[in-house]
Design an enzyme around this catalytic site. Structure first.
Site, mmCIF file in Angstrom:
data_model
loop_
_atom_site.group_PDB
_atom_site.id
_atom_site.type_symbol
_atom_site.label_atom_id
_atom_site.label_comp_id
_atom_site.label_asym_id
_atom_site.label_seq_id
_atom_site.Cartn_x
_atom_site.Cartn_y
_atom_site.Cartn_z
ATOM 1 N N TYR A 1 38.973 46.680 54.772
ATOM 2 C CA TYR A 1 37.698 47.120 54.200
ATOM 3 C C TYR A 1 36.588 46.994 55.237
ATOM 4 C CZ TYR A 1 39.410 46.952 49.357
ATOM 5 O OH TYR A 1 40.074 47.175 48.189
ATOM 6 N N TYR B 1 47.409 45.446 51.670
ATOM 7 C CA TYR B 1 46.964 44.362 52.554
ATOM 8 C C TYR B 1 47.247 42.994 51.920
ATOM 9 C CZ TYR B 1 42.893 44.535 49.447
ATOM 10 O OH TYR B 1 42.082 44.554 48.347
ATOM 11 N N ARG C 1 48.091 43.099 48.028
ATOM 12 C CA ARG C 1 47.584 44.091 47.084
ATOM 13 C C ARG C 1 48.290 45.418 47.317
ATOM 14 N NH1 ARG C 1 43.355 44.375 44.175
ATOM 15 N NH2 ARG C 1 44.982 45.117 42.814
ATOM 16 N N HIS D 1 45.275 50.705 46.588
ATOM 17 C CA HIS D 1 44.480 50.953 45.379
ATOM 18 C C HIS D 1 43.098 51.471 45.739
ATOM 19 C CE1 HIS D 1 43.311 46.864 46.563
ATOM 20 N NE2 HIS D 1 42.138 47.117 46.013
ATOM 21 N N HIS E 1 39.204 51.411 44.014
ATOM 22 C CA HIS E 1 38.340 50.866 42.956
ATOM 23 C C HIS E 1 37.506 51.989 42.342
ATOM 24 C CE1 HIS E 1 38.881 46.548 44.025
ATOM 25 N NE2 HIS E 1 39.064 47.021 45.236
#
Lengths: 234, 179
Positions: free
Chosen positions: A104, A143, A153, A156, A158
């Site tokens: 991110y 990640y 995770r 995905h 959000h």
């Protein structure tokens, strides 16, 4: 419109012990049921004018001129409806995600995978008059994350969705068909009764653009109205 | 046709990227962050501030909080978005004092609705701020709250306005609402 009472059994419990962060942040007392008042049945309205031309193009909206984000070119589209099956038109859908390597672009994020100088990981679109939305991005990477063990995770995206009333406000995550990490994810699996499956977007072959991008379909259902005897059945 | 609401998932630790990218250090994507501008509405100006505290009393510094309230005339229409990612986790809201609002043949006491998301919060938390000086006797929402817990929904006057701390757990756990 007054809202149908929320069915809490379809949501993760406030404290899901396998998701460590929820242990100290989830309220211990059940939320208190209240009637939906005008504060809950009204909400902010955003016009299409808030959108910039590239807001729904995460491949290019943070890229240098002529550049594009690295990753698997992906179209995400779907419909926002309510529990009564009605379209939720002209509502704002905000999305954010990791880059193709699972990193991110956030000051507190320190995963080994590098940033992509051409990818921000943030976008937004509005639904049309049929509740449909569509954006383009690169498929996010999986990640690892600190949860007390070897936790990963699944890929995905959000989603934040408004609806027409503040009581419909929802944040959720979209997963990708065929990802074995969904079954191993404490966050996805915090949804009772296998409900994570409802957040898995299938590959949408019909919308896939040959020689360009694969498409995934993710439909979102917001809370709906309390049915009244006067409500017409379509 | 009846279908079930989509399951909620946590907003995660990086929610600011998605909801307030300029604030999160991603300039150039949007002209400005939604809900970050000054509130221009009819009513008496008021400043509220507070923080969100976890079960060990630690300040939750990665939350996003949204506000929805009426203006001074009791008409809903004020929306704002704040983060708690400053050093001490305080959020600050310069707004107007809401007026009472009609509901179900009566009046609701002036209130400000809050919606809170963060890492570790699995379903956005809804609560309300009320003002201690007002008459709450006819409020249909407070009537559902056990009297001993109503104080968790009352703003506390301080030097330059009011304070409203949100306790996610513990003996002072804030009342959250299932709307």
């Amino acid at each position: 419109m007054t809202l149908r009472p929320r069915d809490m059994s379809g949501h993760p419990p406030a404290i899901a012990p396998a998701y460590r962060s929820s242990r100290l942040r989830g309220p211990t007392q059940a939320p208190i049921a209240i009637p939906a008042t005008p504060t809950e049945t009204t909400g902010p309205v955003f016009g299409h004018g808030v959108l910039g031309p590239l807001d729904g193009d995460l491949i290019r909206n943070f890229a240098a001129p002529g550049q594009m984000a690295i990753g698997q070119r992906t179209i995400v589209h779907g419909r926002v409806t309510d529990e009564a099956g009605r379209a939720v038109p002209n509502t704002l859908v905000e999305v954010w995600q990791a880059n193709a390597g699972g990193r991110y672009r956030h000051a507190k994020e320190g995963y080994l995978a590098p940033l992509d100088p051409n990818f921000g990981g943030c976008g937004r679109v509005m639904t049309d008059d049929q509740g449909r939305y569509r954006f383009e991005t690169v498929k996010p990477g999986a990640y690892p994350w600190p949860n007390g063990g070897n936790d990963w995770r699944p890929a995905h995206i959000h989603f934040s969705v408004f609806g027409s009333g503040f009581g419909q406000r929802l944040i959720t995550q979209m997963y990708f068909e065929g990802d074995p990490l969904v079954a191993r994810c404490p966050i996805a699996q915090s949804i009772p009764a296998g409900g994570a499956e409802r957040l898995v977007a299938p590959l949408d072959w019909e919308e896939t653009v040959p020689m360009d991008a694969r498409a995934y379909r993710f439909d979102i259902i917001l809370r709906g109205p309390l049915a009244t005897p006067f409500e017409a059945t379509p | 046709m009846t279908q079930r609401e989509s399951p909620s998932q946590t907003a995660g630790p990086y929610v600011h990227i998605g909801l307030m990218p300029n604030h999160a250090g991603l300039p150039g994507l949007y002209d400005g962050d939604l809900g970050a501008g000054p509130i221009m509405a009819e009513g008496q100006p008021v400043t509220l501030r507070g923080r969100i505290l976890d079960g060990e009393g630690a300040s939750v510094t990665d939350a996003v909080l949204e506000v929805w309230q009426a203006d001074g005339t009791g008409t809903p229409g004020i929306w704002a978005r704040r983060s708690t990612d400053g050093p001490d986790g305080d959020w600050v809201l310069d707004t107007v004092r809401p007026g009472p609002m009609r509901f179900d043949g009566g009046w609701m006491a002036p209130h400000i609705a809050l919606w809170i998301v963060a890492r570790g919060i699995n379903l956005g938390l809804q609560t309300r701020i009320y003002f201690p000086e007002d008459d709450h006797s006819a409020d249909a929402v407070l009537a559902q709250v056990p009297p001993g817990r109503r104080r968790t929904l009352m703003a506390v006057p301080d030097a330059d306005g009011y304070r409203f701390d949100i306790h996610l757990q513990g003996p002072d756990e804030t009342v959250f609402l299932n709307i």
